[in-house]
Design a protein around this motif. Structure first.
Motif, PDB file in Angstrom:
ATOM      1  N   PHE A 195     -31.421 -72.546   0.034  1.00 25.88           N
ATOM      2  CA  PHE A 195     -31.248 -72.192   1.445  1.00 25.88           C
ATOM      3  C   PHE A 195     -29.863 -72.642   1.909  1.00 25.88           C
ATOM      4  N   PRO A 196     -29.060 -71.750   2.527  1.00 19.69           N
ATOM      5  CA  PRO A 196     -27.653 -72.070   2.810  1.00 19.69           C
ATOM      6  C   PRO A 196     -27.468 -72.871   4.086  1.00 19.69           C
ATOM      7  N   LEU A 197     -26.424 -73.687   4.108  1.00 23.99           N
ATOM      8  CA  LEU A 197     -25.943 -74.311   5.331  1.00 23.99           C
ATOM      9  C   LEU A 197     -24.942 -73.365   5.993  1.00 23.99           C
ATOM     10  N   PRO A 198     -24.764 -73.449   7.309  1.00 27.24           N
ATOM     11  CA  PRO A 198     -23.867 -72.522   8.015  1.00 27.24           C
ATOM     12  C   PRO A 198     -22.428 -72.631   7.515  1.00 27.24           C
ATOM     13  N   ARG A 199     -21.747 -71.487   7.515  1.00 30.26           N
ATOM     14  CA  ARG A 199     -20.324 -71.454   7.167  1.00 30.26           C
ATOM     15  C   ARG A 199     -19.506 -71.812   8.408  1.00 30.26           C
ATOM     16  N   ILE A 200     -18.467 -72.634   8.203  1.00 27.21           N
ATOM     17  CA  ILE A 200     -17.640 -73.070   9.321  1.00 27.21           C
ATOM     18  C   ILE A 200     -16.918 -71.886   9.968  1.00 27.21           C
ATOM     19  N   ASP A 201     -16.416 -70.946   9.163  1.00 26.69           N
ATOM     20  CA  ASP A 201     -15.674 -69.823   9.740  1.00 26.69           C
ATOM     21  C   ASP A 201     -16.577 -68.937  10.592  1.00 26.69           C
ATOM     22  N   GLU A 202     -17.818 -68.732  10.171  1.00 24.79           N
ATOM     23  CA  GLU A 202     -18.739 -67.942  10.981  1.00 24.79           C
ATOM     24  C   GLU A 202     -19.070 -68.659  12.290  1.00 24.79           C
ATOM     25  N   SER A 203     -19.193 -69.976  12.242  1.00 25.86           N
ATOM     26  CA  SER A 203     -19.471 -70.730  13.454  1.00 25.86           C
ATOM     27  C   SER A 203     -18.307 -70.632  14.432  1.00 25.86           C
ATOM     28  N   LEU A 204     -17.097 -70.725  13.933  1.00 24.43           N
ATOM     29  CA  LEU A 204     -15.921 -70.605  14.802  1.00 24.43           C
ATOM     30  C   LEU A 204     -15.828 -69.209  15.409  1.00 24.43           C
ATOM     31  N   ASP A 205     -16.162 -68.189  14.626  1.00 25.30           N
ATOM     32  CA  ASP A 205     -16.138 -66.816  15.145  1.00 25.30           C
ATOM     33  C   ASP A 205     -17.137 -66.648  16.292  1.00 25.30           C
ATOM     34  N   ALA A 206     -18.302 -67.295  16.173  1.00 30.13           N
ATOM     35  CA  ALA A 206     -19.321 -67.165  17.209  1.00 30.13           C
ATOM     36  C   ALA A 206     -18.884 -67.809  18.521  1.00 30.13           C
ATOM     37  N   LEU A 207     -17.958 -68.772  18.456  1.00 27.35           N
ATOM     38  CA  LEU A 207     -17.493 -69.472  19.659  1.00 27.35           C
ATOM     39  C   LEU A 207     -16.361 -68.748  20.368  1.00 27.35           C
ATOM     40  N   CYS A 208     -16.007 -67.577  19.901  1.00 28.92           N
ATOM     41  CA  CYS A 208     -14.905 -66.828  20.492  1.00 28.92           C
ATOM     42  C   CYS A 208     -15.183 -66.570  21.978  1.00 28.92           C
ATOM     43  N   ASN A 209     -14.221 -66.912  22.838  1.00 29.14           N
ATOM     44  CA  ASN A 209     -14.268 -66.709  24.294  1.00 29.14           C
ATOM     45  C   ASN A 209     -15.213 -67.674  25.013  1.00 29.14           C
ATOM     46  N   ALA A 210     -15.881 -68.576  24.302  1.00 29.11           N
ATOM     47  CA  ALA A 210     -16.754 -69.543  24.970  1.00 29.11           C
ATOM     48  C   ALA A 210     -15.916 -70.583  25.709  1.00 29.11           C
ATOM     49  N   GLN A 211     -16.384 -70.981  26.896  1.00 31.17           N
ATOM     50  CA  GLN A 211     -15.652 -71.916  27.737  1.00 31.17           C
ATOM     51  C   GLN A 211     -16.434 -73.199  28.036  1.00 31.17           C
ATOM     52  N   VAL A 212     -17.764 -73.134  27.974  1.00 33.39           N
ATOM     53  CA  VAL A 212     -18.609 -74.274  28.329  1.00 33.39           C
ATOM     54  C   VAL A 212     -19.493 -74.617  27.131  1.00 33.39           C
ATOM     55  N   PHE A 213     -19.592 -75.918  26.811  1.00 40.25           N
ATOM     56  CA  PHE A 213     -20.323 -76.342  25.623  1.00 40.25           C
ATOM     57  C   PHE A 213     -21.219 -77.537  25.953  1.00 40.25           C
ATOM     58  N   SER A 214     -22.361 -77.609  25.285  1.00 39.80           N
ATOM     59  CA  SER A 214     -23.237 -78.783  25.330  1.00 39.80           C
ATOM     60  C   SER A 214     -23.619 -79.140  23.903  1.00 39.80           C
TER      61      SER A 214
END
Length: 302
Positions: A195-214
């Protein structure tokens, strides 16, 4: 409990906010952000103990960071949360009611998830048995209390297993003790979970244009996962005080990250890569606007 501001630090004027610092508190204690008085250097604060046993703070322990705050209109920030009460009814709780009913929230004593259980498939049935490693005499009592605490929580239990892996003592950043087990020999004969762990590049792509984080970090994440009954004896570890085995998933097993990631992605479901990123026991909720973020954060917490 009461906190004392450092005499070397000049107190800011106006409203002062005590917030958690970068370093975790001993024993997993959680500091609640607290507005304090500017008139005194000693003031009450809220500290939450999520453990089942008492936690003692050393003298002059650093609880958090004081910073200047700015009061805003309460009406403009009327945020309400929905939670499930102890009788399984949905209750709406506002910021005002949370401050008026401090004792209303209780932490469940049993945090174990049993619908996803960790299994240990081996390539053969030959038990792995090693002698325990020496523990310095000045750490005997601390190790004994740590084991008693794990027994009381139901994380471990006494064992009669033919397996026996040695323990390794590790000091955490807050100075408390972590009991780790050297499972290298057991891991060498364990069939790997793909079972795979998340890829860092895919995670960064998902954060595109995000401004608020928790950012959300689970408390004792691995110990919330049950070990399958048929494999618990394989986790046995040996100490000068006897032989024990894990009922909850321990650190050090080669397939533990895969099991935990599978569990977290099953819990979050379709929310992953839509509003939340999951990497083991760390979750990141992200949004483009603050209003959207409140809605997404409520969805993830529910």
């Amino acid at each position: 409990m009461q906190a004392r501001a450092s005499k070397k630090m000049p107190l800011p004027k106006g409203v002062i906010l005590l917030e958690p610092g970068a370093m975790p508190l001993p024993g997993g204690l959680v500091l609640a952000p607290t507005v304090v008085s500017v008139d005194k250097r000693v003031f009450p604060v809220w500290v939450l103990n999520l453990a089942l046993e008492d936690v003692w703070l050393p003298p002059k322990a650093r609880l958090g960071i004081l910073s200047e705050g700015h009061q805003v209109d309460r009406g403009a920030c009327n945020v309400a949360f929905r939670r499930i009460s102890t009788d399984h009814e949905e209750v709406t709780v506002s910021v005002r009611s949370m401050t008026e009913t401090q004792g209303d929230f209780q932490c469940p004593s049993n945090r174990c998830v049993d619908w996803v259980k960790h299994e240990i498939p081996l390539i053969d049935d030959m038990p792995v048995a090693q002698a325990y490693r020496r523990i310095p005499p000045n750490q005997f009592e601390e190790v004994r209390e740590h084991i008693i605490g794990l027994l009381r929580k139901g994380v471990i239990k006494e064992s009669t297993s033919p397996y026996a892996s040695p323990v390794v003592l590790v000091r955490k950043a807050d100075g408390s003790l972590r009991l780790c087990v050297d499972y290298r020999k057991l891991n060498s004969k364990t069939q790997r979970n793909a079972f795979p762990l998340p890829r860092i590049d895919e995670s960064l792509d998902a954060l595109c244009n995000a401004q608020v984080f928790s950012s959300i970090d689970l408390a004792s994440g691995y110990h919330q996962v049950a070990v399958h009954e048929k494999d618990q004896y394989k986790t046995a570890f040996v100490t000068p005080f006897g032989l024990y085995e894990y009922a909850r998933m321990p650190f050090g097993l080669c397939n533990a990250p895969a099991t935990f990631q599978r569990l977290m992605q099953a819990v979050m479901g379709d929310l992953v890569f839509q509003m939340v990123l999951v990497y083991l026991d760390d979750l990141l909720v992200y949004s483009n606007t603050f209003e959207t973020h409140l809605s997404r954060l409520e969805t993830v917490l529910c």
